[in-house]
Design a protein around this motif. Structure first.
Motif, PDB file in Angstrom:
ATOM      1  N   THR A   3       0.873  -1.208  -0.007  1.00 50.30           N
ATOM      2  CA  THR A   3      -0.016   0.052   0.026  1.00 50.30           C
ATOM      3  C   THR A   3       1.113   1.319   0.100  1.00 50.30           C
ATOM      4  O   THR A   3       1.952   1.200   0.493  1.00 50.30           O
ATOM      5  CB  THR A   3      -0.830  -0.009   1.368  1.00 50.30           C
ATOM      6  N   LEU A   4       0.229   2.609  -0.506  1.00 48.52           N
ATOM      7  CA  LEU A   4       1.203   3.803  -0.407  1.00 48.52           C
ATOM      8  C   LEU A   4      -0.144   4.720  -0.024  1.00 48.52           C
ATOM      9  O   LEU A   4      -1.169   4.798  -0.636  1.00 48.52           O
ATOM     10  CB  LEU A   4       1.420   3.801  -1.712  1.00 48.52           C
ATOM     11  N   VAL A   5       0.324   5.373   1.045  1.00 46.97           N
ATOM     12  CA  VAL A   5      -0.684   6.608   1.344  1.00 46.97           C
ATOM     13  C   VAL A   5       0.132   7.890   1.297  1.00 46.97           C
ATOM     14  O   VAL A   5       1.337   8.039   1.279  1.00 46.97           O
ATOM     15  CB  VAL A   5      -1.011   6.376   2.853  1.00 46.97           C
ATOM     16  N   ARG A   6      -0.707   9.137   1.161  1.00 46.30           N
ATOM     17  CA  ARG A   6      -0.445  10.442   1.243  1.00 46.30           C
ATOM     18  C   ARG A   6      -0.890  10.922   2.427  1.00 46.30           C
ATOM     19  O   ARG A   6      -1.786  10.979   2.808  1.00 46.30           O
ATOM     20  CB  ARG A   6      -0.632  11.001  -0.344  1.00 46.30           C
ATOM     21  N   GLY A   7      -0.217  12.194   2.906  1.00 41.46           N
ATOM     22  CA  GLY A   7      -0.970  13.035   3.966  1.00 41.46           C
ATOM     23  C   GLY A   7      -0.075  14.441   3.765  1.00 41.46           C
ATOM     24  O   GLY A   7       1.070  14.568   3.065  1.00 41.46           O
ATOM     25  N   ASN A   8      -0.891  15.316   4.601  1.00 43.48           N
ATOM     26  CA  ASN A   8      -0.476  16.658   4.664  1.00 43.48           C
ATOM     27  C   ASN A   8      -0.515  16.904   6.090  1.00 43.48           C
ATOM     28  O   ASN A   8      -1.474  16.711   6.889  1.00 43.48           O
ATOM     29  CB  ASN A   8      -1.172  17.633   3.758  1.00 43.48           C
ATOM     30  N   SER A   9       0.343  18.092   6.660  1.00 41.91           N
ATOM     31  CA  SER A   9       0.027  18.572   7.956  1.00 41.91           C
ATOM     32  C   SER A   9      -1.185  19.622   7.758  1.00 41.91           C
ATOM     33  O   SER A   9      -1.391  20.103   6.803  1.00 41.91           O
ATOM     34  CB  SER A   9       1.198  19.519   8.550  1.00 41.91           C
ATOM     35  N   ALA A  10      -1.767  19.863   8.802  1.00 43.71           N
ATOM     36  CA  ALA A  10      -3.068  20.528   8.908  1.00 43.71           C
ATOM     37  C   ALA A  10      -2.642  22.102   8.434  1.00 43.71           C
ATOM     38  O   ALA A  10      -3.365  22.624   7.765  1.00 43.71           O
ATOM     39  CB  ALA A  10      -3.599  20.749  10.214  1.00 43.71           C
ATOM     40  N   ASP A  11      -1.691  22.616   8.833  1.00 43.63           N
ATOM     41  CA  ASP A  11      -1.297  23.909   8.279  1.00 43.63           C
ATOM     42  C   ASP A  11      -0.610  24.246   6.765  1.00 43.63           C
ATOM     43  O   ASP A  11      -0.007  24.959   6.459  1.00 43.63           O
ATOM     44  CB  ASP A  11      -0.235  24.501   9.176  1.00 43.63           C
ATOM     45  N   GLY A  12      -0.481  22.836   6.321  1.00 41.39           N
ATOM     46  CA  GLY A  12      -0.071  22.653   4.715  1.00 41.39           C
ATOM     47  C   GLY A  12       1.524  22.927   4.546  1.00 41.39           C
ATOM     48  O   GLY A  12       2.028  23.174   3.586  1.00 41.39           O
ATOM     49  N   THR A  13       2.083  22.502   5.684  1.00 39.00           N
ATOM     50  CA  THR A  13       3.717  23.064   5.576  1.00 39.00           C
ATOM     51  C   THR A  13       4.448  21.657   5.357  1.00 39.00           C
ATOM     52  O   THR A  13       5.552  21.814   4.865  1.00 39.00           O
ATOM     53  CB  THR A  13       4.367  23.808   6.848  1.00 39.00           C
ATOM     54  N   ILE A  14       3.675  20.533   5.444  1.00 37.97           N
ATOM     55  CA  ILE A  14       4.580  19.240   5.304  1.00 37.97           C
ATOM     56  C   ILE A  14       3.663  18.369   4.608  1.00 37.97           C
ATOM     57  O   ILE A  14       2.643  18.186   4.823  1.00 37.97           O
ATOM     58  CB  ILE A  14       4.663  18.547   6.920  1.00 37.97           C
ATOM     59  N   ARG A  15       4.217  17.796   3.555  1.00 40.69           N
ATOM     60  CA  ARG A  15       3.692  16.502   3.040  1.00 40.69           C
ATOM     61  C   ARG A  15       4.689  15.221   3.245  1.00 40.69           C
ATOM     62  O   ARG A  15       5.692  15.251   3.036  1.00 40.69           O
ATOM     63  CB  ARG A  15       4.042  17.109   1.314  1.00 40.69           C
ATOM     64  N   VAL A  16       3.800  14.065   3.284  1.00 38.48           N
ATOM     65  CA  VAL A  16       4.371  13.028   3.585  1.00 38.48           C
ATOM     66  C   VAL A  16       3.772  11.846   2.624  1.00 38.48           C
ATOM     67  O   VAL A  16       2.465  11.861   2.116  1.00 38.48           O
ATOM     68  CB  VAL A  16       4.068  12.500   4.961  1.00 38.48           C
ATOM     69  N   LEU A  17       4.464  10.968   2.014  1.00 29.22           N
ATOM     70  CA  LEU A  17       4.127   9.750   1.344  1.00 29.22           C
ATOM     71  C   LEU A  17       4.940   8.511   1.962  1.00 29.22           C
ATOM     72  O   LEU A  17       6.247   8.578   2.138  1.00 29.22           O
ATOM     73  CB  LEU A  17       4.485   9.828   0.107  1.00 29.22           C
ATOM     74  N   ALA A  18       4.169   7.413   2.083  1.00 25.92           N
ATOM     75  CA  ALA A  18       4.952   6.317   2.545  1.00 25.92           C
ATOM     76  C   ALA A  18       4.371   4.870   1.849  1.00 25.92           C
ATOM     77  O   ALA A  18       3.133   4.908   1.525  1.00 25.92           O
ATOM     78  CB  ALA A  18       4.407   5.996   4.029  1.00 25.92           C
ATOM     79  N   ALA A  19       5.430   3.891   1.746  1.00 25.77           N
ATOM     80  CA  ALA A  19       4.731   2.899   0.890  1.00 25.77           C
ATOM     81  C   ALA A  19       5.492   1.774   1.585  1.00 25.77           C
ATOM     82  O   ALA A  19       6.682   1.447   1.896  1.00 25.77           O
ATOM     83  CB  ALA A  19       5.351   3.044  -0.442  1.00 25.77           C
ATOM     84  N   THR A  20       4.622   0.419   1.144  1.00 24.77           N
ATOM     85  CA  THR A  20       5.067  -0.819   1.792  1.00 24.77           C
ATOM     86  C   THR A  20       5.256  -1.377   0.324  1.00 24.77           C
ATOM     87  O   THR A  20       4.371  -1.309  -0.484  1.00 24.77           O
ATOM     88  CB  THR A  20       4.288  -1.564   2.620  1.00 24.77           C
ATOM     89  N   THR A  21       6.386  -1.933   0.072  1.00 25.28           N
ATOM     90  CA  THR A  21       6.504  -2.598  -1.480  1.00 25.28           C
ATOM     91  C   THR A  21       7.210  -3.904  -1.410  1.00 25.28           C
ATOM     92  O   THR A  21       7.952  -4.499  -2.215  1.00 25.28           O
ATOM     93  CB  THR A  21       7.562  -1.908  -2.100  1.00 25.28           C
ATOM     94  N   THR A  22       6.978  -4.798  -0.540  1.00 22.34           N
ATOM     95  CA  THR A  22       7.598  -6.269  -0.259  1.00 22.34           C
ATOM     96  C   THR A  22       6.910  -7.007  -1.309  1.00 22.34           C
ATOM     97  O   THR A  22       8.005  -7.641  -1.778  1.00 22.34           O
ATOM     98  CB  THR A  22       7.266  -6.512   1.161  1.00 22.34           C
TER      99      THR A  22
END
Length: 284
Positions: A3-22
């Protein structure tokens, strides 16, 4: 399932993407019969490509990551689409090295010195191509440098592939954290301190964490919103017999005639999936 997910901080200053790729990296290993070091190198590059693909907007957009190093592995290529479906290959899949001084797979040594190219095809007349010298050959550090140098985006990237004793992939995954222009120095310092305290990404995946849990862990202490919609990274080749036929046609009538006269048939294989396509004399 990866799976791969995306997220942002509530104030819009941080973006994150994380994935498992086994599963994705295991499929790559099955197709290319890679050594432990080659699995780690190409697996990291494919994981990075999947994460970058999740940032594409157009259905037909693509990103190609290409590493041209002077190490034993030779050239590595990974291609992704907007669904985080990837394909790739390494020129010398059986190349292997002794562990490095830390007892880890020596990906940097196997890659060697050279260049990383990032090719973005957004459906315009010409693709965008960014190129930087390799910093360590460990791939995550090289991509971090690419974002800082070519796109001026402060970025932290972690990529990992844990190879089991039977050469299967025990765990693989990665994450990318980016600071938006509105981020303060305090935010950057807090993130840096957090990232330095984190365990290796393979420990997180091997410990059972999913992509959403990883995204939350690597931004712990910040007010983050993780998107409900997740992607499913996968290894997927897009080759077809029709595409191979077009490639044969493109070599020209004279060269095709030589193949017919000298060999009477042709066999072409796909570098991404090792699928073979045969053409008899009549078809040629």
């Amino acid at each position: 399932m990866d799976t791969l997910v995306r997220g942002n901080s509530a104030d819009g200053t941080i973006r994150v993407l994380a994935a498992t790729t086994t599963d994705l990296v295991n499929e790559m290993r099955r197709i290319h019969d890679t050594s432990a070091t080659a699995s780690a190198a190409l697996g990291r590059l494919l994981t990075a490509a999947a994460i970058m693909g999740a940032q594409l907007k157009g259905e037909d957009d693509s990103v190609t990551l290409q590493i041209n190093g002077d190490g034993a592995l030779g050239r590595l290529i990974a291609v992704t689409d907007s669904r985080a479906h990837v394909r790739g290959y390494v020129v010398n899949p059986h190349a292997d090295l002794m562990p490095n001084a830390k007892g880890k797979l020596d990906v940097g040594g196997a890659v060697g010195k050279g260049y990383l190219s990032v090719i973005r095809d957004m459906g315009l007349k010409e693709p965008y191509i960014g190129r930087i010298p390799l910093v360590t050959g460990e791939i995550a550090e090289d991509l971090t440098y690419y974002y800082a140098k070519s796109e001026q985006i402060p970025t932290a990237i972690a990529l990992g592939v844990l190879v089991d004793t039977d050469l299967s992939i025990k765990a693989a995954g990665g994450y990318m954290i980016q600071l938006m222009p509105e981020a303060t120095e305090e935010t950057a310092d807090r993130l840096t301190e957090l990232i330095e305290s984190l365990p290796p990404i393979t420990d997180m995946v091997d410990g059972g964490m999913d992509a959403a849990e990883i995204a939350i862990a690597v931004t712990n202490g910040f007010d983050m919103v993780i998107e409900n919609k997740s992607a499913e990274p996968a290894y997927e080749c897009k080759c077809t017999r029709e595409r191979v036929e077009r490639a044969l046609v493109s070599i020209g009538r004279k060269d095709l005639r030589e193949i017919i006269d000298e060999q009477g048939e042709a066999e072409m294989s796909c570098r991404f999936c090792d699928r073979k396509y045969k053409f008899n004399r009549e078809q040629l």
